[in-house]
Scaffold this active site. Structure first.
Site, PDB file in Angstrom:
ATOM      1  N   ARG A  38       0.963  -1.313   0.037  1.00 13.76           N
ATOM      2  CA  ARG A  38       0.080   0.187   0.057  1.00 13.76           C
ATOM      3  C   ARG A  38       0.936   1.352  -0.134  1.00 13.76           C
ATOM      4  O   ARG A  38       1.927   1.150   0.682  1.00 13.76           O
ATOM      5  CB  ARG A  38      -0.964  -0.013   1.092  1.00 13.76           C
ATOM      6  CG  ARG A  38      -1.844  -1.317   1.029  1.00 13.76           C
ATOM      7  CD  ARG A  38      -3.206  -0.921   1.992  1.00 13.76           C
ATOM      8  NE  ARG A  38      -3.888  -2.469   1.997  1.00 13.76           N
ATOM      9  CZ  ARG A  38      -4.623  -2.800   0.973  1.00 13.76           C
ATOM     10  NH1 ARG A  38      -4.806  -1.816  -0.116  1.00 13.76           N
ATOM     11  NH2 ARG A  38      -5.090  -4.161   1.053  1.00 13.76           N
ATOM     12  N   HIS A 110       7.582   1.423 -10.454  1.00 20.22           N
ATOM     13  CA  HIS A 110       6.424   0.971  -9.820  1.00 20.22           C
ATOM     14  C   HIS A 110       5.172   1.260 -10.452  1.00 20.22           C
ATOM     15  O   HIS A 110       5.085   2.482 -11.409  1.00 20.22           O
ATOM     16  CB  HIS A 110       6.290   1.558  -8.366  1.00 20.22           C
ATOM     17  CG  HIS A 110       6.658   3.330  -8.382  1.00 20.22           C
ATOM     18  ND1 HIS A 110       7.842   3.529  -8.411  1.00 20.22           N
ATOM     19  CD2 HIS A 110       6.015   4.171  -8.301  1.00 20.22           C
ATOM     20  CE1 HIS A 110       7.879   4.887  -8.162  1.00 20.22           C
ATOM     21  NE2 HIS A 110       6.721   5.416  -8.401  1.00 20.22           N
TER      22      HIS A 110
HETATM   23  P1  5GP Z   1       6.278   8.281  -7.936  1.00 22.11           P
HETATM   24  O1  5GP Z   1       6.259   9.906  -7.727  1.00 22.11           O
HETATM   25  O2  5GP Z   1       7.610   8.031  -7.866  1.00 22.11           O
HETATM   26  O3  5GP Z   1       5.490   7.916  -8.958  1.00 22.11           O
HETATM   27  O4  5GP Z   1       5.590   7.753  -6.625  1.00 22.11           O
HETATM   28  C1  5GP Z   1       6.077   7.126  -5.569  1.00 22.11           C
HETATM   29  C2  5GP Z   1       5.130   6.840  -4.475  1.00 22.11           C
HETATM   30  O5  5GP Z   1       5.699   6.040  -3.307  1.00 22.11           O
HETATM   31  C3  5GP Z   1       4.263   8.184  -3.719  1.00 22.11           C
HETATM   32  O6  5GP Z   1       3.098   7.804  -4.179  1.00 22.11           O
HETATM   33  C4  5GP Z   1       4.539   7.790  -2.637  1.00 22.11           C
HETATM   34  O7  5GP Z   1       3.509   8.109  -1.708  1.00 22.11           O
HETATM   35  C5  5GP Z   1       5.226   6.402  -2.313  1.00 22.11           C
HETATM   36  N1  5GP Z   1       6.006   6.264  -1.076  1.00 22.11           N
HETATM   37  C6  5GP Z   1       7.148   6.914  -1.074  1.00 22.11           C
HETATM   38  N2  5GP Z   1       7.981   6.363   0.166  1.00 22.11           N
HETATM   39  C7  5GP Z   1       7.445   5.422   0.543  1.00 22.11           C
HETATM   40  C8  5GP Z   1       7.458   4.343   1.381  1.00 22.11           C
HETATM   41  O8  5GP Z   1       8.415   4.387   2.210  1.00 22.11           O
HETATM   42  N3  5GP Z   1       6.532   3.302   1.736  1.00 22.11           N
HETATM   43  C9  5GP Z   1       5.379   3.227   0.792  1.00 22.11           C
HETATM   44  N4  5GP Z   1       4.565   2.106   1.161  1.00 22.11           N
HETATM   45  N5  5GP Z   1       5.019   4.100  -0.157  1.00 22.11           N
HETATM   46  C10 5GP Z   1       6.039   5.189  -0.318  1.00 22.11           C
END
Ligand code: 5GP
Length: 126
Positions: A38, A110
């Protein structure tokens, strides 16, 4: 097929640390190739991050270097998780931010699986 420029993978990015078990996560799914957990800052009632276990920086890197098994596993897992989360019928969104213009913050590929409410338009108006 054109070859992607090699990207340097940071083995200390936050998702690499989650994969090594150094940081906890709210795991929802795991198999040989995939881990899903999550999002720590959910944008909808369901917000799951689906990641390959392999060291891939982003979609560009993954689509160029991952095996067919790894690619299939990521897609299969995402659909399976959506069904398990109960959002397959109501609908959902899968997206992956890639690189600077994509707004990617964590440099390990991701897929965001988001659902449980009406999500509106895909992109904000400029
Ligand atoms: P991006 O901007 O790289 O597409 O998305 C990164 C996502 O990772 C964000 O939605 C953020 O909330 C999530 N995220 C960042 N650090 C962590 C973490 O330590 N644990 C989890 N579960 N999600 C994280």
């Amino acid at each position: 097929m054109s070859q992607a420029a090699a990207k340097t993978y940071d083995p200390n990015n936050i998702f690499a640390r989650i994969l090594r078990g150094e940081i906890p996560c709210g795991k929802v799914y795991e198999n040989e190739h995939v881990l899903a957990f999550r999002d720590i800052n959910p944008q909808a009632p369901v917000h799951v991050l689906v990641i390959p276990k392999g060291a891939y920086v982003d979609m560009d890197d993954f689509s160029a270097r991952a095996s067919a098994d790894e690619i299939a596993a990521l897609m299969r897992a995402t659909g399976e998780i959506a069904r398990a989360e109960g959002i397959a019928q109501s609908g959902y969104r899968v997206l992956s931010n890639c690189g600077a213009n994509g707004g990617q913050e964590v440099p390990h590929l991701h897929l965001h699986l988001v659902g449980g409410r009406t999500l509106g338009r895909m992109l904000q108006a400029q």
